[in-house]
Scaffold this motif. Sequence first.
Motif, mmCIF file in Angstrom:
data_model
loop_
_atom_site.group_PDB
_atom_site.id
_atom_site.type_symbol
_atom_site.label_atom_id
_atom_site.label_comp_id
_atom_site.label_asym_id
_atom_site.label_seq_id
_atom_site.Cartn_x
_atom_site.Cartn_y
_atom_site.Cartn_z
ATOM 1 N N LEU A 190 0.826 -1.213 0.000
ATOM 2 C CA LEU A 190 0.000 0.000 0.000
ATOM 3 C C LEU A 190 0.862 1.266 0.000
ATOM 4 O O LEU A 190 0.531 2.261 -0.655
ATOM 5 N N LEU A 191 1.967 1.224 0.737
ATOM 6 C CA LEU A 191 2.849 2.394 0.768
ATOM 7 C C LEU A 191 3.493 2.643 -0.593
ATOM 8 O O LEU A 191 3.668 3.788 -1.007
ATOM 9 N N ARG A 192 3.843 1.581 -1.285
ATOM 10 C CA ARG A 192 4.436 1.761 -2.626
ATOM 11 C C ARG A 192 3.415 2.379 -3.586
ATOM 12 O O ARG A 192 3.756 3.191 -4.440
ATOM 13 N N VAL A 193 2.147 1.973 -3.425
ATOM 14 C CA VAL A 193 1.106 2.523 -4.293
ATOM 15 C C VAL A 193 0.838 3.991 -3.958
ATOM 16 O O VAL A 193 0.634 4.824 -4.847
ATOM 17 N N ILE A 241 -7.006 6.248 -2.720
ATOM 18 C CA ILE A 241 -7.658 5.035 -2.205
ATOM 19 C C ILE A 241 -6.697 4.262 -1.304
ATOM 20 O O ILE A 241 -7.085 3.725 -0.258
ATOM 21 N N ALA A 242 -5.421 4.224 -1.693
ATOM 22 C CA ALA A 242 -4.420 3.539 -0.872
ATOM 23 C C ALA A 242 -4.246 4.242 0.474
ATOM 24 O O ALA A 242 -4.092 3.586 1.515
ATOM 25 N N LEU A 243 -4.276 5.582 0.480
ATOM 26 C CA LEU A 243 -4.169 6.329 1.735
ATOM 27 C C LEU A 243 -5.316 5.975 2.679
ATOM 28 O O LEU A 243 -5.112 5.764 3.876
ATOM 29 N N ARG A 244 -6.526 5.914 2.123
ATOM 30 C CA ARG A 244 -7.686 5.554 2.957
ATOM 31 C C ARG A 244 -7.535 4.136 3.506
ATOM 32 O O ARG A 244 -7.909 3.861 4.653
ATOM 33 N N ALA A 245 -7.009 3.248 2.665
ATOM 34 C CA ALA A 245 -6.832 1.861 3.101
ATOM 35 C C ALA A 245 -5.804 1.780 4.224
ATOM 36 O O ALA A 245 -5.982 1.035 5.198
ATOM 37 N N ILE A 246 -4.714 2.544 4.106
ATOM 38 C CA ILE A 246 -3.698 2.561 5.158
ATOM 39 C C ILE A 246 -4.318 3.038 6.470
ATOM 40 O O ILE A 246 -4.080 2.473 7.544
ATOM 41 N N PHE A 290 -4.202 2.007 11.474
ATOM 42 C CA PHE A 290 -4.218 2.933 12.596
ATOM 43 C C PHE A 290 -4.859 2.338 13.839
ATOM 44 O O PHE A 290 -4.988 3.031 14.857
ATOM 45 N N CYS A 291 -5.273 1.091 13.752
ATOM 46 C CA CYS A 291 -6.002 0.502 14.873
ATOM 47 C C CYS A 291 -5.081 -0.096 15.933
ATOM 48 O O CYS A 291 -5.533 -0.442 17.020
ATOM 49 N N CYS A 292 -3.785 -0.246 15.637
ATOM 50 C CA CYS A 292 -2.873 -0.790 16.650
ATOM 51 C C CYS A 292 -1.508 -0.116 16.512
ATOM 52 O O CYS A 292 -1.072 0.238 15.417
ATOM 53 N N SER A 293 -0.854 0.066 17.650
ATOM 54 C CA SER A 293 0.416 0.798 17.672
ATOM 55 C C SER A 293 1.512 0.073 16.896
ATOM 56 O O SER A 293 2.415 0.703 16.341
ATOM 57 N N ARG A 294 1.424 -1.262 16.850
ATOM 58 C CA ARG A 294 2.463 -2.024 16.133
ATOM 59 C C ARG A 294 2.469 -1.687 14.661
ATOM 60 O O ARG A 294 3.522 -1.457 14.057
ATOM 61 N N SER A 295 1.282 -1.637 14.037
ATOM 62 C CA SER A 295 1.220 -1.332 12.613
ATOM 63 C C SER A 295 1.573 0.129 12.353
ATOM 64 O O SER A 295 2.165 0.471 11.323
ATOM 65 N N VAL A 296 1.254 1.023 13.321
ATOM 66 C CA VAL A 296 1.647 2.430 13.187
ATOM 67 C C VAL A 296 3.171 2.538 13.193
ATOM 68 O O VAL A 296 3.761 3.308 12.417
ATOM 69 N N SER A 297 3.816 1.772 14.042
ATOM 70 C CA SER A 297 5.289 1.772 14.092
ATOM 71 C C SER A 297 5.880 1.335 12.761
ATOM 72 O O SER A 297 6.877 1.903 12.287
ATOM 73 N N VAL A 298 5.267 0.320 12.153
ATOM 74 C CA VAL A 298 5.738 -0.142 10.839
ATOM 75 C C VAL A 298 5.583 0.969 9.801
ATOM 76 O O VAL A 298 6.483 1.211 8.978
ATOM 77 N N LEU A 299 4.462 1.650 9.833
ATOM 78 C CA LEU A 299 4.217 2.761 8.905
ATOM 79 C C LEU A 299 5.286 3.837 9.043
ATOM 80 O O LEU A 299 5.836 4.328 8.055
ATOM 81 N N ILE A 300 5.567 4.229 10.285
ATOM 82 C CA ILE A 300 6.554 5.287 10.530
ATOM 83 C C ILE A 300 7.928 4.836 10.042
ATOM 84 O O ILE A 300 8.671 5.606 9.413
#
Length: 579
Positions: free
Chosen positions: A373-376, A390-395, A400-410
Amino acid sequence: MGEEEQSSSQGKETDQPSAAGESSLRQAIQSISSLISLTYSIKIFAGKWKAITAKLEELNSGLAAVENSDGDENPVLAGVLSKTLATINECHDLARRCVDLSYSGKLLMQSDLDKLAAKLDLHAGSLSEIYNAGVLTHRFAIVVSRPGNGACRDDMRFYVRDLMTRMKVGDAEMKRQALENLYESIVEDDKYVKVVVEQSEVVGLLIGFLDSNEVGIQDGSAKIVALVAGFGLCKGVLIGAGVIAPLIRVLESGSESGKEGAARSLQRLTENGDNGWSISAHGGVTALLKLCECGESSGGLVGSACGVLKNLVGVEEIKRFMVEEGAVGTFIGLVRSKEEGLQINAIAFLQNIASGDEGIRNLVIKEGGIGALLRVSEPRSDCSCKVREIALRAIENLCFCCSRSVSVLIKYGFVDQLMYFLRNGEVSSQELALKVAIRLCEASEEAKKAMGDANFMTELVKFLDSKSFEVREMAAEALSSMVLNPKNRKRFVQDDRNIRLLLQRFDPDQLGNAGNKKFLFSILMSLTSCNSGRRKIAHSGYLKNIEKLAEAEVSDAKRLVKKLSTNRFRSMLSGIWHS
């Protein structure tokens, strides 16, 4: 008589029945056309005459099809024509008596009409048998002229029945041509859809053709069914006629074109989440997943297959089956496609299947969904603006529902992407980035710190002066969340421009247009928790504006003035104590 004379004489004798047959055929067609016109003027026994008129139109179309074939070479045709003419004459007599009300009794007339209808069915069946036997050779493509724009419903019905007859009695080429003409009619005027579904026999033929061994016939039927399935009132008719199983058989073994038509049909039939169990019961989910595994080489076909599966994930048992069959990995692969339609459908599918299910969300992350999704969404990617948004909305929805996935995003640089959209994006992209920024702030303290480090607050302050009320409101909300972090508060007040731009929004004459007043006051209240923030607010030339608002009984302004006054009093006491 010599051999030459005898031969010539025999040739003439052979020609006579042929000429007679052709004459009888033309006579029958003309008589039926006249008779159809007569039936429209009959007021009594309306239901029976309506059915007889439909049979006459079907028979007329069949005779027209015979006329455009080498019918004179078929001796069987003469016998059928003879019986048909006799029945037509009988029908003329009954029609005239009904028009003139000169019949002897209602029950007797009803009985005669029933017998007449049976005879017409018999003649149509005989014509069909002759055609199906392959003894008539198709000369050229015969198509009754389609009624012009604005034609009445009866003319449209006659044309559709004519096409139906060709579908029933014609050879493969005639059937294919009839399907093509019906398709073009619906494309050009969707009123034909209602005419088609009103006649169950046409719907039955179309569904039957889905199992045809002739590729052209199967493909033509699939295209028409896909069109008809796009109309809400027609979906129930198709389902009731048993369209699901044949469509899935086309998916499994049809041509590329036929599969695409079948997939598009199923996508439209499942738009409201209906019919999922029927598709699953016939093995449709497995067939659709196999198509999606083919990747983008199948283009529109895979896109439609994705669309069907996206519609079905709302059924819990079907969703679990998809996950077990590896659907998550398949669709993450499709997110990386170069085709916009595939990307959009794949992203929508991943959002739907992971919605409200932490286990599947974790699976999406584990299998590389965030990276895809980040590449898109990468601003410099080859993807369209639509796909990136659409990819931004999907991200936002998935991560955003858990801190672990937010850490991966950052870690993967998502904050920098978001900043790019705020600074350089189109208006729609900026607004979306603001919405995402609000959610990201609320997701974790780590996210707030990362956004502060990326200088988000300076950009957000600029949006407080936007012409759009919604943009001002979103910017204020995001800032109010960010300055809850102590490090961000200190960073914010270090730049005097930030304080000045913020306080300018508190002009009593403009505050009504400043965006969300609640969030603006919340920002200031947070800043008063910082010594330098309190000092800069108190010594600014704009404090009087806040005091005026307090005097005007604005509750948030009164609380803010009270807090600033309390802190000044404490500072004075502290100075005296240490003097």
